[in-house]
Design an enzyme around this catalytic site. Structure first.
Site, PDB file in Angstrom:
ATOM      1  N   GLU A  25      -2.164  94.319 -17.077  1.00 18.32           N
ATOM      2  CA  GLU A  25      -0.873  93.641 -16.895  1.00 18.32           C
ATOM      3  C   GLU A  25      -0.123  94.382 -15.800  1.00 18.32           C
ATOM      4  O   GLU A  25      -0.507  95.483 -15.412  1.00 18.32           O
ATOM      5  CB  GLU A  25      -0.078  93.682 -18.210  1.00 18.32           C
ATOM      6  CG  GLU A  25      -0.802  92.948 -19.332  1.00 18.32           C
ATOM      7  CD  GLU A  25      -0.038  92.991 -20.669  1.00 18.32           C
ATOM      8  OE1 GLU A  25       1.047  93.627 -20.720  1.00 18.32           O
ATOM      9  OE2 GLU A  25      -0.552  92.404 -21.625  1.00 18.32           O
ATOM     10  N   TRP A  81      -3.870  90.907 -11.800  1.00 17.14           N
ATOM     11  CA  TRP A  81      -5.065  91.443 -11.130  1.00 17.14           C
ATOM     12  C   TRP A  81      -6.360  90.969 -11.800  1.00 17.14           C
ATOM     13  O   TRP A  81      -7.304  91.733 -11.936  1.00 17.14           O
ATOM     14  CB  TRP A  81      -5.044  92.985 -11.093  1.00 17.14           C
ATOM     15  CG  TRP A  81      -3.962  93.510 -10.223  1.00 17.14           C
ATOM     16  CD1 TRP A  81      -2.802  94.096 -10.627  1.00 17.14           C
ATOM     17  CD2 TRP A  81      -3.920  93.449  -8.797  1.00 17.14           C
ATOM     18  NE1 TRP A  81      -2.032  94.411  -9.542  1.00 17.14           N
ATOM     19  CE2 TRP A  81      -2.703  94.022  -8.400  1.00 17.14           C
ATOM     20  CE3 TRP A  81      -4.790  92.964  -7.808  1.00 17.14           C
ATOM     21  CZ2 TRP A  81      -2.316  94.122  -7.066  1.00 17.14           C
ATOM     22  CZ3 TRP A  81      -4.412  93.066  -6.490  1.00 17.14           C
ATOM     23  CH2 TRP A  81      -3.193  93.641  -6.128  1.00 17.14           C
ATOM     24  N   THR A  87      -9.677  89.023 -11.892  1.00 14.33           N
ATOM     25  CA  THR A  87     -10.708  88.403 -11.056  1.00 14.33           C
ATOM     26  C   THR A  87     -11.133  87.070 -11.693  1.00 14.33           C
ATOM     27  O   THR A  87     -11.334  87.018 -12.911  1.00 14.33           O
ATOM     28  CB  THR A  87     -11.920  89.350 -10.921  1.00 14.33           C
ATOM     29  OG1 THR A  87     -11.445  90.593 -10.420  1.00 14.33           O
ATOM     30  CG2 THR A  87     -12.979  88.792  -9.987  1.00 14.33           C
ATOM     31  N   ILE A 139     -19.323 105.252  13.006  1.00 13.80           N
ATOM     32  CA  ILE A 139     -20.529 105.192  13.849  1.00 13.80           C
ATOM     33  C   ILE A 139     -20.448 104.015  14.822  1.00 13.80           C
ATOM     34  O   ILE A 139     -20.885 104.100  15.957  1.00 13.80           O
ATOM     35  CB  ILE A 139     -21.800 105.099  12.963  1.00 13.80           C
ATOM     36  CG1 ILE A 139     -22.050 106.448  12.294  1.00 13.80           C
ATOM     37  CG2 ILE A 139     -23.024 104.657  13.768  1.00 13.80           C
ATOM     38  CD1 ILE A 139     -23.142 106.443  11.227  1.00 13.80           C
ATOM     39  N   HIS A 140     -19.851 102.918  14.368  1.00 15.17           N
ATOM     40  CA  HIS A 140     -19.738 101.741  15.228  1.00 15.17           C
ATOM     41  C   HIS A 140     -18.575 101.859  16.225  1.00 15.17           C
ATOM     42  O   HIS A 140     -18.391 100.955  17.051  1.00 15.17           O
ATOM     43  CB  HIS A 140     -19.544 100.472  14.391  1.00 15.17           C
ATOM     44  CG  HIS A 140     -20.800  99.987  13.727  1.00 15.17           C
ATOM     45  ND1 HIS A 140     -21.386 100.629  12.666  1.00 15.17           N
ATOM     46  CD2 HIS A 140     -21.596  98.905  13.985  1.00 15.17           C
ATOM     47  CE1 HIS A 140     -22.475  99.965  12.279  1.00 15.17           C
ATOM     48  NE2 HIS A 140     -22.622  98.924  13.070  1.00 15.17           N
ATOM     49  N   GLU A 170     -11.995  98.733 -12.941  1.00 14.38           N
ATOM     50  CA  GLU A 170     -12.974  99.249 -13.917  1.00 14.38           C
ATOM     51  C   GLU A 170     -12.821 100.761 -14.101  1.00 14.38           C
ATOM     52  O   GLU A 170     -13.806 101.489 -14.191  1.00 14.38           O
ATOM     53  CB  GLU A 170     -14.409  98.941 -13.463  1.00 14.38           C
ATOM     54  CG  GLU A 170     -14.615  97.524 -13.024  1.00 14.38           C
ATOM     55  CD  GLU A 170     -15.162  96.630 -14.114  1.00 14.38           C
ATOM     56  OE1 GLU A 170     -15.353  97.106 -15.240  1.00 14.38           O
ATOM     57  OE2 GLU A 170     -15.370  95.440 -13.827  1.00 14.38           O
TER      58      GLU A 170
HETATM   59  C1  LIG Z   1      -9.659  93.667  -6.776  1.00 16.93           C
HETATM   60  C2  LIG Z   1      -9.231  93.958  -8.182  1.00 16.93           C
HETATM   61  C3  LIG Z   1      -9.774  93.212  -9.207  1.00 16.93           C
HETATM   62  C4  LIG Z   1      -9.404  93.451 -10.536  1.00 16.93           C
HETATM   63  N1  LIG Z   1      -9.912  92.662 -11.535  1.00 16.93           N
HETATM   64  C5  LIG Z   1      -9.495  92.858 -12.810  1.00 16.93           C
HETATM   65  C6  LIG Z   1      -9.957  92.003 -13.876  1.00 16.93           C
HETATM   66  O1  LIG Z   1     -10.778  91.099 -13.653  1.00 16.93           O
HETATM   67  N2  LIG Z   1      -9.478  92.195 -15.124  1.00 16.93           N
HETATM   68  C7  LIG Z   1      -8.572  93.184 -15.405  1.00 16.93           C
HETATM   69  O2  LIG Z   1      -8.187  93.302 -16.553  1.00 16.93           O
HETATM   70  N3  LIG Z   1      -8.129  93.998 -14.425  1.00 16.93           N
HETATM   71  C8  LIG Z   1      -8.552  93.871 -13.143  1.00 16.93           C
HETATM   72  N4  LIG Z   1      -8.083  94.694 -12.144  1.00 16.93           N
HETATM   73  C9  LIG Z   1      -7.086  95.707 -12.473  1.00 16.93           C
HETATM   74  C10 LIG Z   1      -7.638  97.109 -12.505  1.00 16.93           C
HETATM   75  O3  LIG Z   1      -8.484  97.272 -13.615  1.00 16.93           O
HETATM   76  C11 LIG Z   1      -6.455  98.078 -12.508  1.00 16.93           C
HETATM   77  O4  LIG Z   1      -5.841  97.975 -11.243  1.00 16.93           O
HETATM   78  C12 LIG Z   1      -6.875  99.503 -12.775  1.00 16.93           C
HETATM   79  O5  LIG Z   1      -7.208  99.673 -14.133  1.00 16.93           O
HETATM   80  C13 LIG Z   1      -5.778 100.510 -12.410  1.00 16.93           C
HETATM   81  O6  LIG Z   1      -4.558 100.148 -12.965  1.00 16.93           O
HETATM   82  P1  LIG Z   1      -3.242 100.094 -12.079  1.00 16.93           P
HETATM   83  O7  LIG Z   1      -3.540  99.324 -10.875  1.00 16.93           O
HETATM   84  O8  LIG Z   1      -2.159  99.657 -12.958  1.00 16.93           O
HETATM   85  O9  LIG Z   1      -2.999 101.593 -11.619  1.00 16.93           O
HETATM   86  P2  LIG Z   1      -2.295 102.717 -12.477  1.00 16.93           P
HETATM   87  O10 LIG Z   1      -2.876 102.821 -13.810  1.00 16.93           O
HETATM   88  O11 LIG Z   1      -0.826 102.551 -12.391  1.00 16.93           O
HETATM   89  O12 LIG Z   1      -2.703 104.000 -11.631  1.00 16.93           O
HETATM   90  C14 LIG Z   1      -2.022 104.391 -10.423  1.00 16.93           C
HETATM   91  C15 LIG Z   1      -2.616 105.728  -9.972  1.00 16.93           C
HETATM   92  O13 LIG Z   1      -2.366 106.731 -10.968  1.00 16.93           O
HETATM   93  C16 LIG Z   1      -3.572 107.310 -11.360  1.00 16.93           C
HETATM   94  N5  LIG Z   1      -3.514 107.629 -12.778  1.00 16.93           N
HETATM   95  C17 LIG Z   1      -3.159 106.801 -13.788  1.00 16.93           C
HETATM   96  N6  LIG Z   1      -3.209 107.445 -14.969  1.00 16.93           N
HETATM   97  C18 LIG Z   1      -3.627 108.695 -14.685  1.00 16.93           C
HETATM   98  C19 LIG Z   1      -3.915 109.836 -15.477  1.00 16.93           C
HETATM   99  N7  LIG Z   1      -3.799 109.808 -16.818  1.00 16.93           N
HETATM  100  N8  LIG Z   1      -4.313 110.964 -14.848  1.00 16.93           N
HETATM  101  C20 LIG Z   1      -4.464 110.993 -13.510  1.00 16.93           C
HETATM  102  N9  LIG Z   1      -4.233 109.945 -12.723  1.00 16.93           N
HETATM  103  C21 LIG Z   1      -3.819 108.818 -13.305  1.00 16.93           C
HETATM  104  C22 LIG Z   1      -4.633 106.287 -11.068  1.00 16.93           C
HETATM  105  O14 LIG Z   1      -5.900 106.894 -10.932  1.00 16.93           O
HETATM  106  C23 LIG Z   1      -4.110 105.695  -9.770  1.00 16.93           C
HETATM  107  O15 LIG Z   1      -4.475 106.545  -8.724  1.00 16.93           O
HETATM  108  C24 LIG Z   1      -8.469  94.484 -10.814  1.00 16.93           C
HETATM  109  C25 LIG Z   1      -7.952  95.267  -9.767  1.00 16.93           C
HETATM  110  C26 LIG Z   1      -8.338  95.018  -8.470  1.00 16.93           C
HETATM  111  C27 LIG Z   1      -7.751  95.863  -7.385  1.00 16.93           C
END
Ligand SMILES: Cc1cc2nc3c(=O)[nH]c(=O)nc-3n(C[C@H](O)[C@H](O)[C@H](O)COP(=O)(O)OP(=O)(O)OC[C@H]3O[C@@H](n4cnc5c(N)ncnc54)[C@H](O)[C@@H]3O)c2cc1C
Lengths: 400, 250
Positions: free
Chosen positions: A127, A156, A158, A337-338, A363
């Site tokens: 969410e 987000w 897919t 490289i390109h 993931e």
């Molecule tokens: C192209 C794409 C397709 C997707 N498809 C799906 C889908 O089909 N279904 C679905 O449910 N989701 C989907 N997602 C969502 C995706 O799973 C989430 O974006 C992901 O889990 C990260 O959550 P967030 O973006 O809220 O980042 P956040 O959780 O807010 O993280 C932000 C940053 O903080 C870091 N961070 C967070 N918690 C910690 C911690 N405890 N310790 C250290 N670092 C931390 C993270 O590593 C990241 O660098 C998709 C995302 C993308 C980009």
């Protein structure tokens, strides 16, 4: 120990690599540039058996093993990450979850049309306020007679706009945090359910990434996947399956940019020799070759564990973390490289770089996998058996 | 109607430039082998005909153990049965001798499909020699199957710039060109079965013939001279078109 593919793996690999080369590669650059989802590929992949490759024949699948799922993922991402994403989401996150957690009735009713490709699935966990922190999700499901009423949004997601069956996670008991989450299969057309696309992404332009809005969606209890409060475990086990396809896919991405780099570096000349003769360029090529092999060995180990029916959360997380970061590095080096031609869309390697970043976020972000690995290494985490494990591959049962 | 497709495991043309002359002479190629691409079209047209007009398709090859892969590809595309005739020495005439003996032994084959050529031998001899051995009519350059009945087949042949519609009685031998149709992808369900099936292997003595000694002797293998590639600039488009016409590019 035997590292060789058996005949059917070789045949699957040849077929799906041919398919990727002939049906996807020639057109996917254009779909990417135009931010269009290649719908035409779905029936073609269904015909081959890709949409349900590792699902038993009795449930509409092709009856192959989990290693074949990895082989397909690798070959598809060699063409483009967006196509592999379709399989990760439709098959690994949705169909395989019904296979693992669903009742017999649900397998007949929901899994069979997914496995044949008659229906397409997606997975709605994230969410806007809950990504890595799954327990923070706010969507709710309230029991009402034989139904549940779902409210909330997913972000987000897919295939949000493409899917017929949407597996979403909502809280049936918000006080219990992650123990209060439950999984539901929504069906397109249910009143109060709407979806839309997210524009202006950095990569996977040929994928459909979107949102789901649930406004008092009435879902019959027979569409609840697993027990009430079991949703967190359902989601995490689904991720064990999909992260495997992401890992295998990323190794296909490395193969693609490595091939392009090997070709280009033996054509382009500077200072009177092919750039492949410069040792600093060789260093980048060598790293790609090494990382391709490491990534491959890591995902193949997971495929083998899955075939044996052995829990693989730790190994899958390693494979996913390593392969996606290695794919990002390989794509970045390929652009390097390109030279300026890598920076232009003409050679296509920049597409792999844009796509690779997404895989280090979805993931489980790289950081989440690092945390997981540390807790395993420290001995602070041990996986407990699940009520429903992914069944070990049994050729006889799969093919009856 | 019983169809039989003759296939050969041949080098992947993308890898042919890597083959050294000594390797070609020894017959031991260390490169990737695939189903001869022309034969994939033969498989497709036979399978498609069996779907359109009924009947079943078998696939057969003469070769070593590795040739089994070509048979498995045929099974995965939709053939019902496969046969390996083990022999790695035979030339085109020898291959035709062995195939003819196997076909006679089967006794129920109505139509034999082959590709026009193999990408390694390039002779196009086998279908013609096979028809000669069997005493059956042969149609080469088949571009389209128009109709199959219980005892005949109507096809379109391409001969130079002409297109002929020809009817022949069955049994007959057909060699097809690529225009006949793109080979289908094998489905995973069929791959699974094809990968596991035990394929019967026959030898010349099983077929009651002597292992045919080659009638063609290859004395010398060498690579064709590298093509002379050069860049030419034209002042105007019509000169360019004339040059392309002269080179038969257009
Ligand atoms: C192209 C794409 C397709 C997707 N498809 C799906 C889908 O089909 N279904 C679905 O449910 N989701 C989907 N997602 C969502 C995706 O799973 C989430 O974006 C992901 O889990 C990260 O959550 P967030 O973006 O809220 O980042 P956040 O959780 O807010 O993280 C932000 C940053 O903080 C870091 N961070 C967070 N918690 C910690 C911690 N405890 N310790 C250290 N670092 C931390 C993270 O590593 C990241 O660098 C998709 C995302 C993308 C980009």
């Amino acid at each position: 120990m035997d590292f060789a593919f058996i005949t059917e793996h070789e045949m699957v690999q040849k077929t799906v690599r041919d398919f990727a080369e002939k049906e996807i590669r020639p057109v996917i650059g254009e779909y990417d540039r135009e931010h269009k989802y290649p719908h035409f590929l779905l029936p073609k992949m269904a015909e081959l058996g890709v949409m349900g490759i590792c699902i038993p024949v009795r449930y509409g699948g092709a009856g192959m093993d989990y290693i074949s799922l990895g082989i397909v993922s690798e070959a598809l991402e060699w063409a483009d990450a967006s196509v592999r994403e379709t399989i990760a989401v439709h098959l690994a996150l949705n169909a395989m979850t019904v296979f693992q957690w669903g009742t017999e009735e649900q397998k007949q009713r929901l899994l069979a049309p997914l496995a044949t490709g008659a229906k397409v699935g997606c997975f709605g966990l994230t969410e806007s306020g809950a990504g890595s922190d799954v327990a923070a999700l706010k969507a709710t499901a309230r029991k009402d007679g034989d139904d549940y009423i779902l409210d909330g949004e997913k972000m987000w997601i897919t295939l949000a706009d493409v899917a017929d069956y949407l597996l979403v996670f909502a809280k049936t008991d918000p006080a219990k945090k992650h123990r209060g989450i439950t999984a539901f299969m929504l069906e397109r057309g249910m009143a109060g359910l709407s979806t839309g696309a997210i524009e202006d992404k950095m990569g996977v332009w040929a994928s459909n990434t979107g949102w789901i809005a649930m406004n008092a969606v009435r879902v019959p209890a027979r569409n609840r996947i697993g027990e009430e409060g079991e949703g967190f475990k359902v989601a995490m086990s689904a991720l064990d399956n999909a992260r495997y396809t992401v890992a295998a896919g990323a190794s296909g991405g490395i193969r693609a940019v490595m091939e392009a780099s090997l070709r280009y570096s033996q054509e382009r000349e500077t200072f009177g020799k092919k750039i492949a003769e410069h040792q600093l360029v060789q260093q980048m090529l060598a790293k790609m070759a090494l990382n391709y092999d490491i990534a491959t060995l890591l995902w193949q180990r997971v495929g083998w564990l899955k075939n044996q029916g052995v829990r693989n959360t730790r190994e899958t997380s390693q494979a996913k973390w390593f392969a996606t970061e290695a794919a990002w590095e390989a794509a970045s080096d390929a652009v390097q490289i390109h030279g300026a031609y890598g920076f232009s869309a003409e050679y296509g390697v920049e597409r792999y770089l844009r796509n690779a970043k997404g895989a280090a976020i979805y993931e489980g972000t790289t950081q989440i996998h690092q945390l997981l690995q540390a807790t395993y290494a420290l001995g602070w985490r041990r996986d407990k058996p699940l009520r429903c494990e992914l069944p070990a591959y049994d050729p006889e049962y799969w093919q009856e | 109607m019983k169809y039989l497709v003759c296939v050969k495991q041949a080098p992947d043309t993308a890898e042919l430039p890597k083959v050294k002359a000594e390797e070609a002479a020894s017959g031991e190629l260390s490169i990737q082998l695939v189903v001869n691409p022309w034969d994939e079209h033969a498989l497709e047209s036979a399978i498609q005909s069996s779907e359109d007009y009924g009947g079943s398709v078998g696939v057969i090859t003469v070769g070593g153990e590795k040739a089994i892969d070509a048979l498995r590809s045929g099974l995965a595309m939709g053939c019902a049965e496969a046969t390996l005739i083990e022999d790695t020495e035979a030339d085109a005439w020898g291959v035709a001798t062995l195939l003819a003996a196997a076909i006679e032994q089967m006794g129920d084959v109505d139509l034999v499909f082959t590709g026009q050529l193999t990408v390694d031998g390039n002779s196009g001899m086998v279908p013609i020699a096979l028809a000669r051995k069997l005493g059956w009519p042969v149609l080469t350059g088949v571009a389209k199957i128009i109709e199959v009945t219980d005892d005949s087949i109507v096809v379109e042949r391409v001969v130079g710039e002409a297109r002929l519609t020809v009817k022949t009685q069955a049994p007959a031998v057909l060699s097809v060109i690529k225009e006949i149709g793109e080979p289908r992808y094998p489905t995973f369900i069929k791959i699974r079965k094809a990968a596991r099936v035990k394929i019967p292997t026959l030898t010349a003595s099983d077929l009651g013939v002597d292992a045919p000694a080659p009638v063609v002797q290859m004395d010398n293998y060498r690579k064709p001279p590298a093509r002379d590639a050069h860049v030419q600039l034209f002042d105007n488009a019509s000169d360019l078109v004339d040059a392309l016409l002269a080179e038969k590019v257009l």
